[in-house]
Structure formats: C-alpha cells, structure tokens
Design a protein around this motif. Structure first.
Motif, mmCIF file in Angstrom:
data_model
loop_
_atom_site.group_PDB
_atom_site.id
_atom_site.type_symbol
_atom_site.label_atom_id
_atom_site.label_comp_id
_atom_site.label_asym_id
_atom_site.label_seq_id
_atom_site.Cartn_x
_atom_site.Cartn_y
_atom_site.Cartn_z
ATOM 1 N N TRP A 34 10.966 19.071 -7.312
ATOM 2 C CA TRP A 34 10.512 20.175 -5.444
ATOM 3 C C TRP A 34 9.137 19.591 -6.316
ATOM 4 O O TRP A 34 8.684 19.809 -7.057
ATOM 5 N N PRO A 35 8.559 19.876 -4.865
ATOM 6 C CA PRO A 35 6.294 19.822 -5.093
ATOM 7 C C PRO A 35 6.166 20.877 -5.428
ATOM 8 O O PRO A 35 6.905 22.263 -5.409
ATOM 9 N N GLU A 36 5.293 20.328 -5.883
ATOM 10 C CA GLU A 36 4.111 22.003 -7.038
ATOM 11 C C GLU A 36 2.612 22.508 -6.360
ATOM 12 O O GLU A 36 1.982 20.879 -6.151
ATOM 13 N N LEU A 37 2.474 23.224 -6.000
ATOM 14 C CA LEU A 37 1.154 23.247 -5.370
ATOM 15 C C LEU A 37 -0.104 24.292 -6.182
ATOM 16 O O LEU A 37 0.485 25.398 -6.524
ATOM 17 N N THR A 38 -1.072 23.319 -6.888
ATOM 18 C CA THR A 38 -1.745 24.164 -7.953
ATOM 19 C C THR A 38 -2.957 24.319 -6.781
ATOM 20 O O THR A 38 -3.847 23.427 -6.536
ATOM 21 N N PRO A 39 -3.231 25.343 -6.915
ATOM 22 C CA PRO A 39 -5.172 25.807 -6.290
ATOM 23 C C PRO A 39 -6.094 25.313 -8.043
ATOM 24 O O PRO A 39 -5.779 25.841 -8.899
ATOM 25 N N LEU A 40 -7.141 24.758 -7.979
ATOM 26 C CA LEU A 40 -7.872 24.381 -8.674
ATOM 27 C C LEU A 40 -9.385 24.023 -7.782
ATOM 28 O O LEU A 40 -9.693 23.329 -6.536
ATOM 29 N N ASN A 41 -10.470 24.208 -8.564
ATOM 30 C CA ASN A 41 -11.603 23.240 -8.752
ATOM 31 C C ASN A 41 -11.780 22.223 -8.941
ATOM 32 O O ASN A 41 -11.317 21.408 -9.300
ATOM 33 N N PHE A 42 -12.468 21.906 -8.325
ATOM 34 C CA PHE A 42 -12.645 19.430 -8.278
ATOM 35 C C PHE A 42 -14.496 19.421 -7.885
ATOM 36 O O PHE A 42 -15.276 19.874 -7.278
ATOM 37 N N VAL A 43 -14.151 18.002 -7.590
ATOM 38 C CA VAL A 43 -15.261 17.178 -7.321
ATOM 39 C C VAL A 43 -15.031 15.976 -6.505
ATOM 40 O O VAL A 43 -14.187 15.049 -7.751
ATOM 41 N N TYR A 44 -15.587 15.730 -6.357
ATOM 42 C CA TYR A 44 -15.519 14.280 -5.063
ATOM 43 C C TYR A 44 -16.943 13.476 -5.453
ATOM 44 O O TYR A 44 -17.680 13.205 -5.217
ATOM 45 N N HIS A 45 -16.390 12.696 -6.311
ATOM 46 C CA HIS A 45 -18.005 11.679 -7.534
ATOM 47 C C HIS A 45 -17.449 10.067 -7.207
ATOM 48 O O HIS A 45 -16.050 9.532 -7.613
ATOM 49 N N ASN A 46 -17.950 9.127 -7.093
ATOM 50 C CA ASN A 46 -17.769 7.956 -6.777
ATOM 51 C C ASN A 46 -16.273 7.487 -6.215
ATOM 52 O O ASN A 46 -15.990 5.793 -6.429
ATOM 53 N N GLY A 47 -16.279 8.546 -5.258
ATOM 54 C CA GLY A 47 -14.881 8.274 -4.130
ATOM 55 C C GLY A 47 -13.697 8.554 -4.645
ATOM 56 O O GLY A 47 -11.935 8.236 -4.434
ATOM 57 N N PHE A 48 -13.895 9.319 -6.208
ATOM 58 C CA PHE A 48 -12.232 9.547 -6.751
ATOM 59 C C PHE A 48 -12.878 11.521 -7.427
ATOM 60 O O PHE A 48 -13.706 11.706 -6.434
ATOM 61 N N ILE A 49 -11.237 12.237 -6.739
ATOM 62 C CA ILE A 49 -11.375 13.419 -7.680
ATOM 63 C C ILE A 49 -11.223 13.344 -8.544
ATOM 64 O O ILE A 49 -10.232 12.880 -8.996
ATOM 65 N N TYR A 50 -12.030 14.439 -8.905
ATOM 66 C CA TYR A 50 -11.929 15.019 -10.800
ATOM 67 C C TYR A 50 -11.604 16.732 -10.462
ATOM 68 O O TYR A 50 -12.015 16.736 -9.624
ATOM 69 N N PHE A 51 -10.785 16.698 -11.143
ATOM 70 C CA PHE A 51 -10.076 18.197 -11.571
ATOM 71 C C PHE A 51 -10.615 18.276 -13.412
ATOM 72 O O PHE A 51 -9.895 17.083 -13.660
ATOM 73 N N HIS A 52 -10.425 19.969 -13.954
ATOM 74 C CA HIS A 52 -10.280 19.399 -15.409
ATOM 75 C C HIS A 52 -9.930 20.988 -15.643
ATOM 76 O O HIS A 52 -9.445 22.141 -14.539
ATOM 77 N N GLY A 53 -8.960 21.153 -16.389
ATOM 78 C CA GLY A 53 -8.217 22.295 -17.041
ATOM 79 C C GLY A 53 -7.922 21.867 -18.805
ATOM 80 O O GLY A 53 -8.046 20.856 -19.093
ATOM 81 N N SER A 54 -6.587 22.842 -19.028
ATOM 82 C CA SER A 54 -6.450 23.270 -20.124
ATOM 83 C C SER A 54 -5.554 21.514 -20.446
ATOM 84 O O SER A 54 -4.760 20.998 -19.186
ATOM 85 N N VAL A 55 -5.541 20.992 -21.590
ATOM 86 C CA VAL A 55 -4.660 19.650 -22.007
ATOM 87 C C VAL A 55 -2.789 19.611 -21.575
ATOM 88 O O VAL A 55 -2.658 18.944 -21.395
#
Length: 209
Positions: A34-55
């Motif tokens: 099943w697809p799973e959706l997660t709302p999160l903060n992100f940044v669009y930088h140098n043509g990439f999407i970055y996000f961070h979180g716990s390991v």
C-alpha cells in the motif's frame, strides 16, 4: 477530467514556488504494497528535494526497501464560490491553486558536507533571521549531530506543475471573478488576482482601461 490548460511548464515560476514552500507530502511504498503518505518539512536545493528525520521510522524503512517515491506540494490561494458567477447552481464553485508533483528515487545522504549544506538550506528557509552558528561538519559542536541526523535526498526524475487560476475562463467570467475577489479582499485574494493576471495575459486589463 484532466485539463491541459492548467499544466504549467514555466520552470522559473515553479522554481520560485518550490523555494517558497516548506511543507509537502512524501509518498512511499509500504511493505504490504500500500502507498503511504507522510507530511514533512522539506527544502528544494540544487534541483533536489531534501528532508531529514530520525534514522528509524516507517518512511525510512519503506525507502530502504524501495527507493521509488512521489512528492507533492500544493498551495490553495482562494476558494471561488459559485455565487460569483451563478445565482442558482453550485457547479461553478472551485478553488485556485498551485501544485507540483514529483516522481523520483530517495537515498540517504552519507556525505557530511552535503548533509551540512542541506541542513543549512533548511535553516535559511525556516529561520532566515539567523541566530545560529554556521553548520560546519568540522565544528565539533555540530559533527555528532550531523552524523546522527538522517538526511534524505530525492533525485527528481519527473516534475509536473499544475496551476489553476481561471486560464479556461471567458473574459466576462474572468472579470466577474476578479471583481468578486477584489470586493471580498480576504486572505490571499489580492495575490490570487495577481496570479490570474500573470497567467492569463489575454485577460489582463490595459493600462488605459
């Protein structure tokens, strides 16, 4: 129904939109299929999407099993009530918005320099006033935190933008809606009018009008 007139390929406008936004929805594939959706903060930088979180965590587990992801960002500008253009029927009610949909592959960033650069981009977006020491992997106060923070990069393979601001409206209806927004003058109504005029130059009023 898919409306081609709402698809936007203006890379500059889309780039500005992605830089403006800081919250999106990540789509990963769960182990049960099943697809799973997660709302999160992100940044669009140098043509990439970055996000961070716990390991650890479900999204990290999903990405480890399958790197294919989707990412969506949307901003609603204004609700357009039916009574702007129709006295009886509800059908004309709609909303004007911008949205971006991305398909790509996600991978954890291991390089500390790239991690620090992505986290710096986060801080510049979320805390532009500063008030912190530069994020440097050589700074012992930062090194451990950078190592323990999981940063993920989405390599963008496909990006599509969709903006709806009355591009398909006839001139008379377009003017009625802009006047309705101007008279209501709430929230992002004025910004919505500006977007309507920018995306629909054939409806834009002449300076002498």
């Amino acid at each position: 129904m898919r409306r081609k007139e709402f698809e936007v390929m203006d890379t500059v406008e889309t780039e500005q939109f992605m830089q403006e936004m800081s919250f999106g929805i990540l789509g990963t594939i769960n182990e049960d299929g099943w697809p799973e959706l997660t709302p999160l903060n992100f940044v669009y930088h140098n043509g990439f999407i970055y996000f961070h979180g716990s390991v650890s965590g479900r999204k990290m587990k999903n990405i480890k099993a399958d790197q294919r992801v989707t990412f969506s960002v949307a901003k609603e500008y204004a609700i357009i009530p039916s009574y702007f253009t129709e006295a009886k029927l509800a059908c004309p009610a709609t909303a004007f918005f911008k949205s971006v949909l991305i398909k790509g592959h996600a991978e954890k960033v291991s390089d500390l320099t790239e991690k620090a650069e992505a986290l710096t981009a986060f801080m510049q977006k979320l805390q532009p006033e500063g008030g912190y020491a530069p994020i440097d992997p050589e700074d012992p106060d930062y090194t451990g935190q950078i190592k323990s923070t999981s940063v993920v990069r989405i390599n963008v393979h496909e990006l599509s933008a969709k903006y709806k601001f009355g591009q398909n409206m006839k001139e008379e209806k377009f003017e009625i809606v802009t006047n309705g927004l101007l008279n209501r003058n709430e929230g992002l109504d004025k910004e919505t009018i500006a977007m309507m005029e920018a995306l629909c130059p054939h409806h834009r009023k002449n300076d002498g009008d």
